[in-house]
Design a protein around this motif. Structure first.
Motif, short mmCIF file in Angstrom:
data_model
loop_
_atom_site.label_atom_id
_atom_site.label_comp_id
_atom_site.label_asym_id
_atom_site.label_seq_id
_atom_site.Cartn_x
_atom_site.Cartn_y
_atom_site.Cartn_z
N TYR A 53 30.98 39.58 42.67
CA TYR A 53 32.39 39.60 43.05
C TYR A 53 33.16 38.50 42.34
O TYR A 53 34.33 38.67 41.98
N THR A 54 32.50 37.37 42.10
CA THR A 54 33.16 36.27 41.39
C THR A 54 33.38 36.64 39.93
O THR A 54 34.50 36.49 39.40
N ILE A 55 32.34 37.15 39.27
CA ILE A 55 32.47 37.56 37.87
C ILE A 55 33.52 38.65 37.72
O ILE A 55 34.28 38.67 36.76
N GLY A 56 33.56 39.56 38.71
CA GLY A 56 34.51 40.67 38.65
C GLY A 56 35.91 40.33 39.13
O GLY A 56 36.76 41.22 39.24
N LEU A 57 36.16 39.06 39.42
CA LEU A 57 37.49 38.59 39.88
C LEU A 57 37.92 39.24 41.18
O LEU A 57 39.10 39.40 41.46
N TYR A 66 35.44 29.17 36.64
CA TYR A 66 35.08 30.44 36.01
C TYR A 66 36.09 30.71 34.91
O TYR A 66 37.27 30.87 35.16
N ILE A 67 35.60 30.76 33.66
CA ILE A 67 36.45 31.01 32.50
C ILE A 67 36.08 32.37 31.92
O ILE A 67 34.93 32.60 31.54
N LEU A 68 37.05 33.28 31.88
CA LEU A 68 36.83 34.63 31.37
C LEU A 68 37.63 34.80 30.09
O LEU A 68 38.86 34.74 30.10
N ASP A 69 36.93 35.01 28.99
CA ASP A 69 37.56 35.22 27.68
C ASP A 69 38.60 34.14 27.39
O ASP A 69 39.70 34.41 26.92
N GLY A 70 38.25 32.91 27.71
CA GLY A 70 39.10 31.76 27.42
C GLY A 70 40.12 31.40 28.48
O GLY A 70 40.82 30.40 28.34
N GLU A 71 40.21 32.18 29.59
CA GLU A 71 41.20 31.92 30.63
C GLU A 71 40.54 31.34 31.87
O GLU A 71 39.54 31.85 32.36
N GLN A 72 41.15 30.27 32.40
CA GLN A 72 40.66 29.61 33.61
C GLN A 72 41.06 30.43 34.83
O GLN A 72 42.15 30.31 35.36
N THR A 73 40.18 31.27 35.32
CA THR A 73 40.54 32.23 36.36
C THR A 73 40.71 31.60 37.74
O THR A 73 41.47 32.10 38.57
N HIS A 74 40.00 30.51 38.00
CA HIS A 74 40.02 29.92 39.33
C HIS A 74 41.38 29.31 39.68
O HIS A 74 41.64 28.98 40.83
N LYS A 75 42.26 29.16 38.70
CA LYS A 75 43.57 28.59 38.94
C LYS A 75 44.66 29.65 39.06
O LYS A 75 45.83 29.33 39.31
N LEU A 76 44.31 30.91 38.88
CA LEU A 76 45.31 31.97 38.82
C LEU A 76 45.59 32.56 40.20
O LEU A 76 44.73 32.59 41.08
N ARG A 78 46.78 35.79 42.81
CA ARG A 78 46.18 37.10 43.01
C ARG A 78 46.73 38.16 42.07
O ARG A 78 45.97 38.95 41.49
N ASP A 79 48.05 38.22 41.88
CA ASP A 79 48.63 39.25 41.02
C ASP A 79 48.18 39.08 39.57
O ASP A 79 47.88 40.06 38.88
N THR A 80 48.13 37.84 39.12
CA THR A 80 47.68 37.56 37.76
C THR A 80 46.22 37.91 37.59
O THR A 80 45.80 38.48 36.57
N LEU A 81 45.41 37.61 38.61
CA LEU A 81 44.00 37.96 38.57
C LEU A 81 43.80 39.47 38.49
O LEU A 81 42.93 39.96 37.77
N SER A 82 44.63 40.21 39.24
CA SER A 82 44.53 41.66 39.23
C SER A 82 44.80 42.23 37.84
O SER A 82 44.08 43.12 37.36
N LYS A 83 45.83 41.71 37.17
CA LYS A 83 46.16 42.17 35.82
C LYS A 83 45.06 41.79 34.83
O LYS A 83 44.69 42.59 33.96
N ILE A 89 37.95 43.63 32.31
CA ILE A 89 36.68 44.04 32.89
C ILE A 89 36.68 45.54 33.17
O ILE A 89 37.62 46.08 33.74
N GLY A 90 35.62 46.20 32.75
CA GLY A 90 35.40 47.60 33.11
C GLY A 90 34.27 47.68 34.12
O GLY A 90 33.21 47.10 33.91
N TYR A 91 34.52 48.36 35.24
CA TYR A 91 33.54 48.43 36.33
C TYR A 91 32.78 49.74 36.33
O TYR A 91 33.35 50.80 36.14
N VAL A 92 31.48 49.64 36.61
CA VAL A 92 30.64 50.81 36.87
C VAL A 92 29.90 50.53 38.17
O VAL A 92 29.16 49.55 38.28
N PHE A 93 30.10 51.41 39.17
CA PHE A 93 29.54 51.17 40.49
C PHE A 93 28.36 52.08 40.78
O PHE A 93 28.20 53.15 40.18
#
Length: 246
Positions: A53-57, A66-76, A78-83, A89-93
Motif C-alpha cells: 500500500y505504501t509503494i502503491g501510494l 518514499y521517493i517515486l521516480d524522483g518525487e518525494q511522495t511522503h510530503k504530498l 492526497r489529491d497530488t498523490l492520486s494524480k 503506477i499501473g496496478y494488477v490485482f
C-alpha cells in the motif's frame, strides 16, 4: 547504473488498535531500479500488504521517506498523490478488479478518463494498443462474463499498461488462477519486463520468486533479505511442460 524508480528509506508504519500499537513496518529501506522484476514476499502478517500500500501510494508511512521516480511522495497531499499514482503506477490485482457490465476496451480506457488532455480517439487507440500487447485485441468488445480468468487478468494488465507507467505493481496476480493460467500470466509479465517495463510482484509463493530478477523478503515488519537472482527461470519453459487443458 539504472535510474532508481523507487527509494524506500527507513519506512515505518504503525497502527493503533484499541490500547495496542501494532508496528507493521519497523524501518524498511531499499531501492528498485529501472528494468528490474522484483518479488516481495513473506508470510501473512510480515508487513507485505502494508509495504504494498505504501509503494502503491495508497497509504503513507508513519515515518521515513518514499521517493517515486524522483518525487518525494511522503510530503504530498492526497489529491497530488492520486494524480501521481495514476500517472506513475499501473496496478494488477489478484481478483482482477474489473467492472461487470463494461467491455474489455472500456476497462482499459478507465485510467485515461482522468486525463482531460487525451481525446476520446486517442484514448481508444491507446487502449486497443494495450489490449494488443496482451494478446486480446480481438476480444475488445467482450464483457467480463465472456472472458476466462486468464483473459480477465490480461485485461487488467492491459489497463495497467495504458498510461505507460514507470512501474507495474502486481499483487498476487496468479493467486486466483489455476497453475497453467498462472504461468501464462507470469510468462506475459516476463515478456513485458524483457521489453524494459519495471515490475514489482508481491507474492507469498516461494516457487514464483525464481521467475524474478530479485527477491526481497520481509519478516515481522523488517527486511529479512534482499537477493539478486542470477539464474532466472523462464516461465514459458515451465508453461510448455505443463499438460494442456482439454
Amino acid at each position: 547504473m539504472s535510474q532508481a524508480i523507487l527509494e524506500i528509506r527507513n519506512v515505518k508504519r504503525s497502527f493503533v488498535m484499541g490500547a495496542e500499537t501494532v508496528q507493521a513496518l519497523r524501518g524498511v529501506s531499499f531501492s528498485i531500479f529501472a528494468g528490474e522484476f522484483v518479488a516481495i514476499m513473506g508470510p501473512s502478517g510480515c508487513g507485505k500488504s502494508t509495504l504494498l500500500y505504501t509503494i502503491g501510494l495508497l497509504d503513507k508511512p508513519t515515518s521515513g521517506e518514499y521517493i517515486l521516480d524522483g518525487e518525494q511522495t511522503h510530503k504530498l497531499k492526497r489529491d497530488t498523490l492520486s494524480k501521481l499514482r495514476n500517472r506513475k503506477i499501473g496496478y494488477v490485482f489478484q481478483n482482477f478488479q474489473l467492472l461487470p457490465r463494461t467491455s474489455a476496451l472500456e476497462q482499459v480506457e478507465l485510467p485515461l478518463l482522468y486525463n482531460s488532455e487525451i481525446s476520446a480517439k486517442e484514448r481508444r487507440e491507446r487502449a486497443m494498443d494495450s489490449l494488443g500487447k496482451v494478446g486480446l485485441a480481438n476480444r475488445y468488445d467482450h464483457l467480463q462474463s465472456q472472458l476466462s480468468g486468464g483473459q480477465q487478468q490480461r485485461v487488467a494488465i492491459a489497463r495497467a499498461l495504458v498510461n505507460d507507467p514507470v512501474m507495474i505493481l502486481a499483487d498476487e496476480p496468479t493467486g486466483a488462477l489455476d497453475e497453467r493460467t498462472g504461468y501464462e500470466i507470469m510468462t506475459l509479465l516476463q515478456e513485458l519486463n524483457n521489453k524494459g517495463k519495471t515490475i514489482v510482484f508481491v507474492t507469498h509463493n516461494p516457487e514464483l520468486t525464481g521467475l524474478c530478477s530479485r527477491t526481497i523478503k520481509l519478516k515481522d515488519g523488517l527486511l529479512l533479505s534482499d537477493e539478486k537472482n542470477e539464474n532466472m527461470i523462464d516461465a514459458a519453459k515451465i508453461l510448455a511442460s505443463l499438460p494442456v487443458r482439454d
